[in-house]
Design a protein around this motif. Structure first.
Motif, PDB file in Angstrom:
ATOM      1  N   LEU A  26      45.800  46.464  41.252  1.00  0.00           N
ATOM      2  CA  LEU A  26      45.608  47.620  40.387  1.00  0.00           C
ATOM      3  C   LEU A  26      46.986  48.113  39.949  1.00  0.00           C
ATOM      4  O   LEU A  26      47.805  48.497  40.776  1.00  0.00           O
ATOM      5  CB  LEU A  26      44.855  48.711  41.159  1.00  0.00           C
ATOM      6  CG  LEU A  26      44.774  50.108  40.557  1.00  0.00           C
ATOM      7  CD1 LEU A  26      44.118  50.072  39.193  1.00  0.00           C
ATOM      8  CD2 LEU A  26      43.974  51.017  41.502  1.00  0.00           C
ATOM      9  N   HIS A  27      47.224  48.102  38.662  1.00  0.00           N
ATOM     10  CA  HIS A  27      48.548  48.451  38.140  1.00  0.00           C
ATOM     11  C   HIS A  27      48.584  49.935  37.775  1.00  0.00           C
ATOM     12  O   HIS A  27      48.372  50.319  36.629  1.00  0.00           O
ATOM     13  CB  HIS A  27      48.884  47.575  36.937  1.00  0.00           C
ATOM     14  CG  HIS A  27      49.078  46.137  37.289  1.00  0.00           C
ATOM     15  ND1 HIS A  27      50.298  45.600  37.649  1.00  0.00           N
ATOM     16  CD2 HIS A  27      48.180  45.116  37.364  1.00  0.00           C
ATOM     17  CE1 HIS A  27      50.164  44.311  37.911  1.00  0.00           C
ATOM     18  NE2 HIS A  27      48.888  43.992  37.746  1.00  0.00           N
ATOM     19  N   LEU A  28      48.877  50.765  38.765  1.00  0.00           N
ATOM     20  CA  LEU A  28      48.962  52.204  38.554  1.00  0.00           C
ATOM     21  C   LEU A  28      50.385  52.564  38.114  1.00  0.00           C
ATOM     22  O   LEU A  28      51.207  53.032  38.902  1.00  0.00           O
ATOM     23  CB  LEU A  28      48.600  52.942  39.849  1.00  0.00           C
ATOM     24  CG  LEU A  28      47.117  52.930  40.238  1.00  0.00           C
ATOM     25  CD1 LEU A  28      46.917  53.568  41.601  1.00  0.00           C
ATOM     26  CD2 LEU A  28      46.277  53.664  39.182  1.00  0.00           C
ATOM     27  N   THR A  29      50.670  52.299  36.865  1.00  0.00           N
ATOM     28  CA  THR A  29      51.999  52.605  36.326  1.00  0.00           C
ATOM     29  C   THR A  29      51.865  53.098  34.901  1.00  0.00           C
ATOM     30  O   THR A  29      50.956  52.682  34.175  1.00  0.00           O
ATOM     31  CB  THR A  29      52.908  51.363  36.365  1.00  0.00           C
ATOM     32  OG1 THR A  29      54.226  51.738  35.968  1.00  0.00           O
ATOM     33  CG2 THR A  29      52.404  50.253  35.456  1.00  0.00           C
ATOM     34  N   SER A  30      52.766  53.991  34.523  1.00  0.00           N
ATOM     35  CA  SER A  30      52.757  54.484  33.144  1.00  0.00           C
ATOM     36  C   SER A  30      53.746  53.716  32.271  1.00  0.00           C
ATOM     37  O   SER A  30      53.569  53.632  31.052  1.00  0.00           O
ATOM     38  CB  SER A  30      53.101  55.974  33.106  1.00  0.00           C
ATOM     39  OG  SER A  30      54.396  56.203  33.662  1.00  0.00           O
ATOM     40  N   THR A  31      54.778  53.129  32.891  1.00  0.00           N
ATOM     41  CA  THR A  31      55.792  52.445  32.101  1.00  0.00           C
ATOM     42  C   THR A  31      56.299  51.213  32.839  1.00  0.00           C
ATOM     43  O   THR A  31      55.952  50.976  34.010  1.00  0.00           O
ATOM     44  CB  THR A  31      56.959  53.408  31.775  1.00  0.00           C
ATOM     45  OG1 THR A  31      57.796  52.819  30.777  1.00  0.00           O
ATOM     46  CG2 THR A  31      57.762  53.777  33.017  1.00  0.00           C
ATOM     47  N   TYR A  44      54.526  44.147  28.083  1.00  0.00           N
ATOM     48  CA  TYR A  44      54.179  45.520  28.467  1.00  0.00           C
ATOM     49  C   TYR A  44      55.388  46.442  28.376  1.00  0.00           C
ATOM     50  O   TYR A  44      56.474  46.120  28.858  1.00  0.00           O
ATOM     51  CB  TYR A  44      53.616  45.544  29.896  1.00  0.00           C
ATOM     52  CG  TYR A  44      52.315  44.800  30.031  1.00  0.00           C
ATOM     53  CD1 TYR A  44      51.136  45.353  29.539  1.00  0.00           C
ATOM     54  CD2 TYR A  44      52.268  43.543  30.630  1.00  0.00           C
ATOM     55  CE1 TYR A  44      49.933  44.661  29.640  1.00  0.00           C
ATOM     56  CE2 TYR A  44      51.065  42.849  30.744  1.00  0.00           C
ATOM     57  CZ  TYR A  44      49.902  43.415  30.236  1.00  0.00           C
ATOM     58  OH  TYR A  44      48.722  42.735  30.342  1.00  0.00           O
ATOM     59  N   GLU A  45      55.164  47.605  27.742  1.00  0.00           N
ATOM     60  CA  GLU A  45      56.225  48.598  27.645  1.00  0.00           C
ATOM     61  C   GLU A  45      55.780  49.990  28.071  1.00  0.00           C
ATOM     62  O   GLU A  45      56.571  50.766  28.626  1.00  0.00           O
ATOM     63  CB  GLU A  45      56.779  48.664  26.223  1.00  0.00           C
ATOM     64  CG  GLU A  45      55.711  48.992  25.170  1.00  0.00           C
ATOM     65  CD  GLU A  45      56.281  49.004  23.761  1.00  0.00           C
ATOM     66  OE1 GLU A  45      57.519  48.968  23.623  1.00  0.00           O
ATOM     67  OE2 GLU A  45      55.477  49.055  22.808  1.00  0.00           O
ATOM     68  N   TYR A  46      54.519  50.345  27.811  1.00  0.00           N
ATOM     69  CA  TYR A  46      54.004  51.678  28.107  1.00  0.00           C
ATOM     70  C   TYR A  46      52.485  51.557  28.217  1.00  0.00           C
ATOM     71  O   TYR A  46      51.863  50.864  27.413  1.00  0.00           O
ATOM     72  CB  TYR A  46      54.405  52.659  26.999  1.00  0.00           C
ATOM     73  CG  TYR A  46      54.071  54.108  27.276  1.00  0.00           C
ATOM     74  CD1 TYR A  46      54.661  54.789  28.344  1.00  0.00           C
ATOM     75  CD2 TYR A  46      53.176  54.791  26.462  1.00  0.00           C
ATOM     76  CE1 TYR A  46      54.362  56.124  28.592  1.00  0.00           C
ATOM     77  CE2 TYR A  46      52.871  56.121  26.695  1.00  0.00           C
ATOM     78  CZ  TYR A  46      53.462  56.783  27.760  1.00  0.00           C
ATOM     79  OH  TYR A  46      53.155  58.106  28.001  1.00  0.00           O
ATOM     80  N   SER A  47      51.880  52.229  29.180  1.00  0.00           N
ATOM     81  CA  SER A  47      50.475  51.939  29.495  1.00  0.00           C
ATOM     82  C   SER A  47      49.467  52.470  28.487  1.00  0.00           C
ATOM     83  O   SER A  47      48.289  52.134  28.579  1.00  0.00           O
ATOM     84  CB  SER A  47      50.128  52.428  30.904  1.00  0.00           C
ATOM     85  OG  SER A  47      50.508  51.446  31.857  1.00  0.00           O
ATOM     86  N   ARG A  48      49.900  53.273  27.523  1.00  0.00           N
ATOM     87  CA  ARG A  48      48.973  53.613  26.444  1.00  0.00           C
ATOM     88  C   ARG A  48      48.744  52.407  25.549  1.00  0.00           C
ATOM     89  O   ARG A  48      47.639  52.200  25.036  1.00  0.00           O
ATOM     90  CB  ARG A  48      49.492  54.802  25.633  1.00  0.00           C
ATOM     91  CG  ARG A  48      48.648  55.105  24.375  1.00  0.00           C
ATOM     92  CD  ARG A  48      48.912  56.488  23.805  1.00  0.00           C
ATOM     93  NE  ARG A  48      50.335  56.751  23.633  1.00  0.00           N
ATOM     94  CZ  ARG A  48      51.068  56.349  22.588  1.00  0.00           C
ATOM     95  NH1 ARG A  48      50.515  55.624  21.619  1.00  0.00           N
ATOM     96  NH2 ARG A  48      52.345  56.655  22.518  1.00  0.00           N
TER      97      ARG A  48
END
Length: 381
Positions: A26-31, A44-48
């Motif tokens: 589970l990738h719980l990261t915002s950036t 990947y750069e930002y989780s939005r």
């Protein structure tokens, strides 16, 4: 191609390359750290804009429905809104059933009509009426099909309506929430887009809110992706992970939901307090033959009209013990609701109003003997 239940467990779920973990992390990261300016790891750069856990869910959703792409949203309505914003423009038209989910109608009527979109409601189980509603359609027209419908369980012929919609140049969208991809495959029947509240059967455990849009056209998929990125209505990594976990048991759950609902429908049908049972698994249901043709099971949802009117309906909804009085549906536990004042309160007094003697049941996967006993004791009060 492997079978549905196998893909539901394995698609997009390769074991972790670093550790061999059977369940992907589970990738719980915002950036994400970059290897120099513009040096992205895995894109990947930002989780939005992207997250590995959400991507795994989207790969899974696209595979299960046979789409070219899928997008996971923060709610079903967020997904519907993004799709409509991506496709429509002022002067466009939406043709939807006169028995759609109240929230879907509210979304179109309160948010898109003021933007200059025309909204037409029609009886979707009558193809000639749909054809008339699509006559002289503007260039941007959406035919919005919900089947089975919420809560009166009407059945629309997806293949027939898709042909009618495409004849008129419309984008054909099917809300497949009640059936789930385990029981119904709208894209294979001609639909262009499938939408879900993944909160319901896909998640399956009443512990996550989410939505999904699955498409078979890459150009429209790119537009939906941009609207999601620009608007930000993404599912969180943890919500995506919970939805993946739920989908792994979707096939077996839908089998039990369907068999339990069939037994409940037959038990209700035999009770003197019941005026009518809306369930496509009953041979007397007007959409039974179509449902049998396009669904592999009849699902876990049904509604019942009480002979004693609104007071009898409210008393029944408040008297069950195993069926919990609550909104939502599709979880492993059984729920009961009074649509007129709960899920469909927003369309009260309109063409879409639910009769006040109707109660909706989301039949769970508990022992069917206990569930039948519960509805019978509630009706006997």
């Amino acid at each position: 191609m492997t079978e549905f239940s196998t893909r539901a467990i394995h698609s997009g779920q390769e074991p972790d390359g670093a550790t061999g973990a059977v369940i992907p992390p589970l990738h719980l990261t915002s950036t994400y750290v970059q290897d120099g300016i513009g040096g992205l790891r895995g894109g990947y750069e930002y989780s939005r804009s992207g997250n590995p856990t959400r991507d795994a869910l989207q790969t899974l959703l696209a595979d299960l429905d046979g789409g070219v792409a899928a997008f996971s949203f923060s709610s079903g309505l967020a997904g519907e809104d993004a799709l409509l914003r991506a496709y429509l423009e002022p002067g466009a038209r939406i043709v939807m059933g006169n028995d759609v989910y109240g929230g879907t109608h509210r979304l179109a009527n309160r948010l898109h009509v003021p933007w200059g979109v025309e909204l037409v409601t029609v009886e979707m189980s009558e193809p000639d009426r749909v054809r008339a509603a699509l006559a002289d359609s503007p260039a941007k027209t959406v035919l919005w099909v919900e089947t089975p419908t919420n809560p009166l369980m009407k059945i629309a012929d997806i293949e027939t309506l898709a042909a009618i919609g495409h004849e008129a140049g419309a984008l054909v969208v099917v809300d497949n929430t009640f059936a789930s991809p385990a029981l119904q495959q709208p894209l294979s029947l001609g639909a262009d887009v499938v939408v879900y509240s993944t909160t319901k059967y896909l998640g399956g455990h009443s512990d996550v809110v989410g939505g999904a849009v699955v498409l078979r056209d890459q150009e429209l998929a790119d537009q939906v992706q941009f609207v999601q990125f620009g608007g930000g209505a993404i599912s969180s990594p943890f919500d995506a992970w919970l939805t993946i976990r739920g989908i792994k048991t979707l096939s077996v759950r839908m089998e039990r939901h369907s068999s339990n609902a069939q037994a409940i429908a037959e038990a209700l049908l035999a009770h003197p307090a019941v005026e009518h049972v809306h369930y496509p698994g009953l041979p007397e249901h007007p959409g039974h033959a179509i449902a049998a043709k396009q669904m592999s099971g009849f699902g876990g949802m049904l509604s019942v009209a009480l002979a004693g009117g609104p007071e009898a309906a409210k008393r029944f909804a408040e008297s069950t013990e195993l069926f919990a009085l609550a909104e939502s549906l599709g979880g492993v536990e059984s729920l009961i609701g009074y649509p007129s004042e709960m899920t469909h309160a927003s369309v009260k007094g309109t063409e879409l109003a639910v009769p006040e003697n109707v109660v909706r049941l989301s039949v769970g996967i508990e022992d069917v003997r206990d569930l039948v006993a519960d509805v019978q004791q509630a009706l006997d009060r």
